[in-house]
Design an enzyme around this catalytic site. Sequence first.
Site: not given
Length: 381
Positions: A76, A156, A184, A204-206, A242, A327
Amino acid sequence: MLINKDYIYLDNAATTRIDDNVLKEMIPFMSEFYANSSSSHLMGKKVKNEIVNARELVANLLNADASEIVFTSGATESINAVLKGIVANSDKTTKPQIITVATEHSAILNTCKYLEEIGFEVIYLPVLQSGILDIANLKNVISERTLVLSVMLANNETGVIQNIKEITKIAHQFEALMMTDATQAVGKIPVDVKDLDIDFLIFSGHKFHAPKGIGGFYYKQENKFVPLIHGGGQENNRRSGTSNTSGIVGIGKCAEISLNQLDQDIEYIKKLRDRLEQELLLIEGTFVNGHSAERLHNITNICFPNIEADFLIGMLRNICVSNGSACHSELIEPSHVLIEMGLSSEDAFSSIRFSLSKYNTQEKIDYTISKVKEIVNNFQT
């Protein structure tokens, strides 16, 4: 024997379990090596080197250069950073138009709505009943006025895969930038940014067994855009803040694992998905939403006519599936993706997405098949 406390997780398009080896790789950077990667002392330099290594691993997965990878908090943020960054660097008088697809994720659609509010013209292209973009329609609307074209690589909700390489060629014919939300797809199927000739790509990693809170985007180096987040100049001045060291290390390890196991995982998961799908389609009236071939190997979106998905999901109890995008799972409205594909509201409300991963087993797939059939049969009698 399965018992009720054992969850069967078939909602991997929403999020995935962290790979055990990924978690193992991350832990030292939350306990022993917790320094800020911008620090000049020895621990800080070690942490920075690990981030450099992780960036190389993600770049390898995408066939990109490490300097072209920007880490963010997830898809996002990446979508907002790219679209708003392109717009901020553009001349609205010569290229005032943005084109996307009506079946995109809400992160794309709502960002485009914002861009409309600040004066850009946005065209939302329809899809065919299969979920595939109508290329002829695209050719009719794209022009030299188009600034950016954004088309999702894999949907998705249905897993439908678009021909991004062909679409990118069309965009570049009109000197438009091409962006794809590949959230995806990355880590699940081969994604080669050089072969696609893409300008921007979101990941996106997850979604592929890395932790939540880490993702990023690829950008072709000659493309310029204004950063969404300003500050200390991290990420080569593309995204300040950071560095999320443990997350970056995690997504790097996950990229390495995915690249090494891609073919093996595709074959294994597809076999499970096909078995699940074939058995559930034996239920009278059921059908798959989306193209039968051009789709991800881990997703099947099945309509169970005259049975509300929420009812079926509730009855499945320990079996985790979805009635659409995570979502929007709490909204009482039909999936916009399925509606755009021509489904009635009733059929859209009766559709369930099953999304698998390498952690699923045939035993649990067979259990799921039996429970779904039992519930549907009881409902129909």
